[in-house]
Design an enzyme around this catalytic site. Structure first.
Site, PDB file in Angstrom:
ATOM      1  N   LYS A   1     -27.784 -16.007   0.906  1.00 31.89           N
ATOM      2  CA  LYS A   1     -27.099 -17.074   0.208  1.00 31.89           C
ATOM      3  C   LYS A   1     -27.562 -17.583  -1.099  1.00 31.89           C
ATOM      4  O   LYS A   1     -28.065 -18.796  -1.355  1.00 31.89           O
ATOM      5  CB  LYS A   1     -27.182 -18.440   1.179  1.00 31.89           C
ATOM      6  CG  LYS A   1     -26.574 -18.126   2.614  1.00 31.89           C
ATOM      7  CD  LYS A   1     -26.633 -19.111   3.657  1.00 31.89           C
ATOM      8  CE  LYS A   1     -26.143 -18.902   5.051  1.00 31.89           C
ATOM      9  NZ  LYS A   1     -26.665 -17.891   5.667  1.00 31.89           N
ATOM     10  N   ARG A   2     -27.604 -16.731  -1.994  1.00 36.72           N
ATOM     11  CA  ARG A   2     -28.051 -16.940  -3.328  1.00 36.72           C
ATOM     12  C   ARG A   2     -27.064 -17.381  -4.091  1.00 36.72           C
ATOM     13  O   ARG A   2     -25.944 -17.790  -3.781  1.00 36.72           O
ATOM     14  CB  ARG A   2     -28.445 -15.606  -4.018  1.00 36.72           C
ATOM     15  CG  ARG A   2     -29.376 -14.576  -3.198  1.00 36.72           C
ATOM     16  CD  ARG A   2     -30.589 -15.189  -2.950  1.00 36.72           C
ATOM     17  NE  ARG A   2     -31.852 -14.359  -2.663  1.00 36.72           N
ATOM     18  CZ  ARG A   2     -32.699 -14.703  -1.767  1.00 36.72           C
ATOM     19  NH1 ARG A   2     -33.084 -16.024  -1.838  1.00 36.72           N
ATOM     20  NH2 ARG A   2     -33.750 -13.803  -1.425  1.00 36.72           N
TER      21      ARG A   2
END
Length: 304
Positions: free
Chosen positions: A92-93
């Site tokens: 979840k960058r």
């Protein structure tokens, strides 16, 4: 070179599976609360499920908690996954462009993952570094499976659309228009959202967590999320497999259940059946599975 979704489709055809095996080494499931314990956990799970997994999804957080040793364990885990099986790095960058560039290099070059989950909150310039390599895939958070997802993701915009619909459209139709290498994270826990997003972006790929421990309904999620060709959705399942007495049998069972509902969906589309015949279609699929199990063996010649 083939794009990410071509690689994913090839693997799905080879093993006749939409099952994505989640690699979430919760400390309560480890034989030792350490990075090496996390690696051994993943090693056992990969060995048990590699014949039916369409993809693997290691969750970076459960490795990062062990510091530098954890990162090494994540690297080892990714190397252990057989060639040809796509890896979805669940990290979840998302940040400003230069930082996203570094995140993308870490995921794609250092860990050699095929795709990564990304937040769209910073806008297109924060997502673009992940999209620029057409051989890699990006799963953009759209309508997530957690209870609080509606706090922001379901907000109504002045256009009359909910925010998650806008995210789906702008991501697939604008940000990823060059390589068509973006999919959407759409939780299996919100069937109405699955329906709405599928209508908004009919060809998109969904990564749909939430089946099992989070309470998502597998049949309803597949009915809402599958494309008419029996593809378009990847279903991550972690604890439902890792906590099973026999993870190999659990994974096989999930694949078979998924395929029964795929058969129902594609049969209804092909035959043009109405709503009143849906139950009959599923009953027929079950009978066919019991009478001719060899028809469901993995094959590279069959799409569904």
């Amino acid at each position: 070179m083939a794009g990410f979704f071509a690689k994913l489709t090839k693997r799905i055809q080879e093993v006749d599976s939409l099952l994505c095996v989640g690699l979430d080494p919760h400390k309560t499931e480890l034989d030792e609360d350490s990075a090496e314990g996390a690696f051994r956990f993943c090693q056992r799970l990969i060995e048990a499920t590699k014949e039916v997994a369409a993809a693997y999804k290691p969750n970076a957080a459960f490795f990062e908690v062990y510091g530098a040793d954890g990162w090494t364990a994540l690297e080892k885990t990714c190397r252990l996954i057989p060639d040809g099986i796509p890896i979805v790095l669940d990290a979840k960058r998302g940040d400003i462009g230069s930082t996203s560039e570094a995140y993308a290099r870490a995921a794609f070059e250092c860990l050699r993952c095929d795709s990564v989950t990304v937040s769209p909150y910073l806008g297109g310039d924060g997502v673009q570094p992940f999209l620029k390599d057409g051989t890699k895939g990006v799963w953009v958070l759209c309508k997530t499976s957690n209870p609080g997802s509606a706090d922001l993701q379901a907000l109504m915009l002045p256009s009359g659309e909910q925010l998650f619909i806008h995210v789906a459209k702008v991501c697939c139709n604008e940000w990823a228009k060059e390589h068509k290498n973006a999919g959407l994270v759409v939780g299996a826990t919100d069937v109405d959202a699955l329906h709405a997003i599928r209508a908004a972006v009919p060809d998109a790929w969904f990564l749909s967590p939430g089946v099992g421990a989070q309470g998502g309904d597998l049949a309803a999620a597949l009915e809402a999320g599958l494309r008419s060709d029996g593809l378009g959705i990847l279903l991550p399942i972690s604890r439902g497999i890792s906590k099973a007495e026999d993870p190999k049998k659990a994974a096989q069972s999930f694949r078979e259940e998924i395929n029964l509902h795929r058969a129902k969906k594609t049969a209804k589309k092909t035959a043009g059946y109405g709503e009143e015949e849906e139950g009959h279609l599923l009953d027929t699929a079950v009978r066919q599975r019991l009478m001719a199990p060899e028809a469901w063996l993995p094959t590279s010649e069959r799409l569904c």
